[in-house]
Design a protein around this motif. Sequence first.
Motif, PDB file in Angstrom:
ATOM      1  N   GLY A  42       0.786  -1.224   0.000  1.00  0.00           N
ATOM      2  CA  GLY A  42       0.000   0.000   0.000  1.00  0.00           C
ATOM      3  C   GLY A  42       0.816   1.271   0.000  1.00  0.00           C
ATOM      4  N   LYS A  43       0.447   2.172   0.887  1.00  0.00           N
ATOM      5  CA  LYS A  43       1.024   3.521   0.901  1.00  0.00           C
ATOM      6  C   LYS A  43       2.527   3.526   1.152  1.00  0.00           C
ATOM      7  CE  LYS A  43      -3.229   5.838   2.214  1.00  0.00           C
ATOM      8  NZ  LYS A  43      -3.889   6.701   3.211  1.00  0.00           N
ATOM      9  N   LEU A  44       3.014   2.676   2.041  1.00  0.00           N
ATOM     10  CA  LEU A  44       4.464   2.621   2.278  1.00  0.00           C
ATOM     11  C   LEU A  44       5.218   2.268   1.003  1.00  0.00           C
ATOM     12  CD1 LEU A  44       4.983   0.858   5.727  1.00  0.00           C
ATOM     13  CD2 LEU A  44       5.517   3.208   5.135  1.00  0.00           C
ATOM     14  N   GLU A  45       4.728   1.290   0.289  1.00  0.00           N
ATOM     15  CA  GLU A  45       5.401   0.841  -0.927  1.00  0.00           C
ATOM     16  C   GLU A  45       5.360   1.926  -2.003  1.00  0.00           C
ATOM     17  OE1 GLU A  45       4.864  -2.252   1.746  1.00  0.00           O
ATOM     18  OE2 GLU A  45       3.246  -1.017   0.934  1.00  0.00           O
ATOM     19  N   LEU A  46       4.297   2.681  -2.049  1.00  0.00           N
ATOM     20  CA  LEU A  46       4.186   3.742  -3.048  1.00  0.00           C
ATOM     21  C   LEU A  46       5.217   4.848  -2.843  1.00  0.00           C
ATOM     22  CD1 LEU A  46       0.317   3.998  -3.453  1.00  0.00           C
ATOM     23  CD2 LEU A  46       1.968   3.169  -5.140  1.00  0.00           C
ATOM     24  N   VAL A  47       5.735   4.972  -1.617  1.00  0.00           N
ATOM     25  CA  VAL A  47       6.781   5.979  -1.356  1.00  0.00           C
ATOM     26  C   VAL A  47       8.153   5.328  -1.176  1.00  0.00           C
ATOM     27  CG1 VAL A  47       5.182   7.683  -0.413  1.00  0.00           C
ATOM     28  CG2 VAL A  47       6.315   6.078   1.141  1.00  0.00           C
ATOM     29  N   GLY A  48       8.283   4.072  -1.630  1.00  0.00           N
ATOM     30  CA  GLY A  48       9.580   3.407  -1.611  1.00  0.00           C
ATOM     31  C   GLY A  48       9.970   2.783  -0.295  1.00  0.00           C
ATOM     32  N   LYS A  49       9.024   2.527   0.578  1.00  0.00           N
ATOM     33  CA  LYS A  49       9.309   1.909   1.880  1.00  0.00           C
ATOM     34  C   LYS A  49       8.567   0.583   1.975  1.00  0.00           C
ATOM     35  CE  LYS A  49       9.984   6.310   4.252  1.00  0.00           C
ATOM     36  NZ  LYS A  49       9.549   7.164   5.357  1.00  0.00           N
ATOM     37  N   GLY A  50       8.555   0.015   3.168  1.00  0.00           N
ATOM     38  CA  GLY A  50       7.832  -1.236   3.382  1.00  0.00           C
ATOM     39  C   GLY A  50       8.405  -2.367   2.552  1.00  0.00           C
ATOM     40  N   TRP A  51       7.568  -2.996   1.754  1.00  0.00           N
ATOM     41  CA  TRP A  51       7.968  -4.149   0.929  1.00  0.00           C
ATOM     42  C   TRP A  51       8.529  -3.734  -0.426  1.00  0.00           C
ATOM     43  CZ3 TRP A  51       8.345  -7.787   4.153  1.00  0.00           C
ATOM     44  CH2 TRP A  51       7.405  -7.988   5.164  1.00  0.00           C
ATOM     45  N   ASP A  52       8.695  -2.446  -0.664  1.00  0.00           N
ATOM     46  CA  ASP A  52       9.112  -1.953  -1.977  1.00  0.00           C
ATOM     47  C   ASP A  52      10.388  -2.618  -2.494  1.00  0.00           C
ATOM     48  OD1 ASP A  52       8.938   0.090  -4.220  1.00  0.00           O
ATOM     49  OD2 ASP A  52      10.916   0.545  -3.384  1.00  0.00           O
ATOM     50  N   THR A  53      11.424  -2.657  -1.704  1.00  0.00           N
ATOM     51  CA  THR A  53      12.699  -3.246  -2.152  1.00  0.00           C
ATOM     52  C   THR A  53      12.508  -4.695  -2.563  1.00  0.00           C
ATOM     53  OG1 THR A  53      13.933  -1.774  -0.697  1.00  0.00           O
ATOM     54  CG2 THR A  53      15.081  -3.744  -1.476  1.00  0.00           C
ATOM     55  N   TRP A  54      11.773  -5.446  -1.766  1.00  0.00           N
ATOM     56  CA  TRP A  54      11.563  -6.852  -2.099  1.00  0.00           C
ATOM     57  C   TRP A  54      10.731  -6.984  -3.368  1.00  0.00           C
ATOM     58  CZ3 TRP A  54       7.540 -10.179  -2.872  1.00  0.00           C
ATOM     59  CH2 TRP A  54       7.919 -11.517  -3.069  1.00  0.00           C
ATOM     60  N   LEU A  55       9.670  -6.202  -3.476  1.00  0.00           N
ATOM     61  CA  LEU A  55       8.824  -6.286  -4.666  1.00  0.00           C
ATOM     62  C   LEU A  55       9.606  -5.989  -5.937  1.00  0.00           C
ATOM     63  CD1 LEU A  55       5.613  -4.646  -3.229  1.00  0.00           C
ATOM     64  CD2 LEU A  55       5.780  -6.962  -4.180  1.00  0.00           C
ATOM     65  N   ARG A  56      10.465  -5.014  -5.888  1.00  0.00           N
ATOM     66  CA  ARG A  56      11.270  -4.672  -7.067  1.00  0.00           C
ATOM     67  C   ARG A  56      12.206  -5.821  -7.462  1.00  0.00           C
ATOM     68  NH1 ARG A  56      10.860   0.463  -8.697  1.00  0.00           N
ATOM     69  NH2 ARG A  56       9.935   1.952  -7.281  1.00  0.00           N
ATOM     70  N   SER A  57      12.643  -6.608  -6.488  1.00  0.00           N
ATOM     71  CA  SER A  57      13.544  -7.721  -6.794  1.00  0.00           C
ATOM     72  C   SER A  57      12.788  -8.999  -7.157  1.00  0.00           C
ATOM     73  CB  SER A  57      14.462  -8.006  -5.597  1.00  0.00           C
ATOM     74  OG  SER A  57      13.733  -8.582  -4.525  1.00  0.00           O
ATOM     75  N   ALA A  58      11.500  -9.047  -6.876  1.00  0.00           N
ATOM     76  CA  ALA A  58      10.727 -10.283  -7.057  1.00  0.00           C
ATOM     77  C   ALA A  58      10.321 -10.552  -8.498  1.00  0.00           C
ATOM     78  CB  ALA A  58       9.473 -10.238  -6.187  1.00  0.00           C
ATOM     79  N   PHE A  59      10.289  -9.514  -9.315  1.00  0.00           N
ATOM     80  CA  PHE A  59       9.808  -9.663 -10.688  1.00  0.00           C
ATOM     81  C   PHE A  59      10.954  -9.722 -11.663  1.00  0.00           C
ATOM     82  CE2 PHE A  59       6.502  -7.328  -8.336  1.00  0.00           C
ATOM     83  CZ  PHE A  59       5.521  -8.288  -8.382  1.00  0.00           C
ATOM     84  N   PRO A  60      10.869 -10.539 -12.687  1.00  0.00           N
ATOM     85  CA  PRO A  60       9.754 -11.434 -12.976  1.00  0.00           C
ATOM     86  C   PRO A  60       9.754 -12.612 -12.002  1.00  0.00           C
ATOM     87  CG  PRO A  60      11.485 -11.774 -14.586  1.00  0.00           C
ATOM     88  CD  PRO A  60      11.924 -10.637 -13.705  1.00  0.00           C
ATOM     89  N   LEU A  61       8.574 -13.122 -11.758  1.00  0.00           N
ATOM     90  CA  LEU A  61       8.414 -14.246 -10.835  1.00  0.00           C
ATOM     91  C   LEU A  61       8.920 -15.532 -11.473  1.00  0.00           C
ATOM     92  CD1 LEU A  61       4.778 -13.711  -9.547  1.00  0.00           C
ATOM     93  CD2 LEU A  61       6.882 -13.355  -8.265  1.00  0.00           C
ATOM     94  N   PRO A  62       9.427 -16.437 -10.633  1.00  0.00           N
ATOM     95  CA  PRO A  62       9.729 -17.776 -11.163  1.00  0.00           C
ATOM     96  C   PRO A  62       8.450 -18.400 -11.724  1.00  0.00           C
ATOM     97  CG  PRO A  62      10.628 -17.483  -8.947  1.00  0.00           C
ATOM     98  CD  PRO A  62       9.754 -16.297  -9.229  1.00  0.00           C
ATOM     99  N   VAL A  63       8.592 -19.224 -12.720  1.00  0.00           N
ATOM    100  CA  VAL A  63       7.444 -19.824 -13.413  1.00  0.00           C
ATOM    101  C   VAL A  63       6.544 -20.603 -12.460  1.00  0.00           C
ATOM    102  CG1 VAL A  63       6.796 -21.482 -15.202  1.00  0.00           C
ATOM    103  CG2 VAL A  63       8.725 -19.950 -15.565  1.00  0.00           C
ATOM    104  N   ASP A  64       7.120 -21.219 -11.450  1.00  0.00           N
ATOM    105  CA  ASP A  64       6.349 -22.087 -10.560  1.00  0.00           C
ATOM    106  C   ASP A  64       5.738 -21.353  -9.371  1.00  0.00           C
ATOM    107  OD1 ASP A  64       8.824 -21.593  -9.387  1.00  0.00           O
ATOM    108  OD2 ASP A  64       8.949 -23.569  -8.463  1.00  0.00           O
TER     109      ASP A  64
END
Length: 97
Positions: A42-64
């Motif tokens: 949510g709001k934390l991620e939209l300003v580059g906090k919270g889960w943002d760093t992880w989300l940016r590294s998660a994509f593209p997702l593994p096929v499985d």
Amino acid sequence: MEGDSIVGRFSFDPNGFVTGYSWLHEHMSDPDIRYVVLDEVGKLELVGKGWDTWLRSAFPLPVDKTLVLVIRRTLLDEIITKYQLDEVSVVDREYFT
């Protein structure tokens, strides 16, 4: 506490996110885990906090893997745009009642 992220009435300890990053990486690497749920983006991620760093590294997702993100409807479009989510299925909470 000092260093916490404040959103509305909620306070988030950054160390909790560090622990969460570790768990998320473990789960994404585990071949026996097919679904990973992240509640909430949510709001934390939209300003580059919270889960943002992880989300940016998660994509593209593994096929499985399927990543389930819990997002408030009011922030959905912004989150989809920010993380350039192409394949999205939206399930409203009414689906579960």
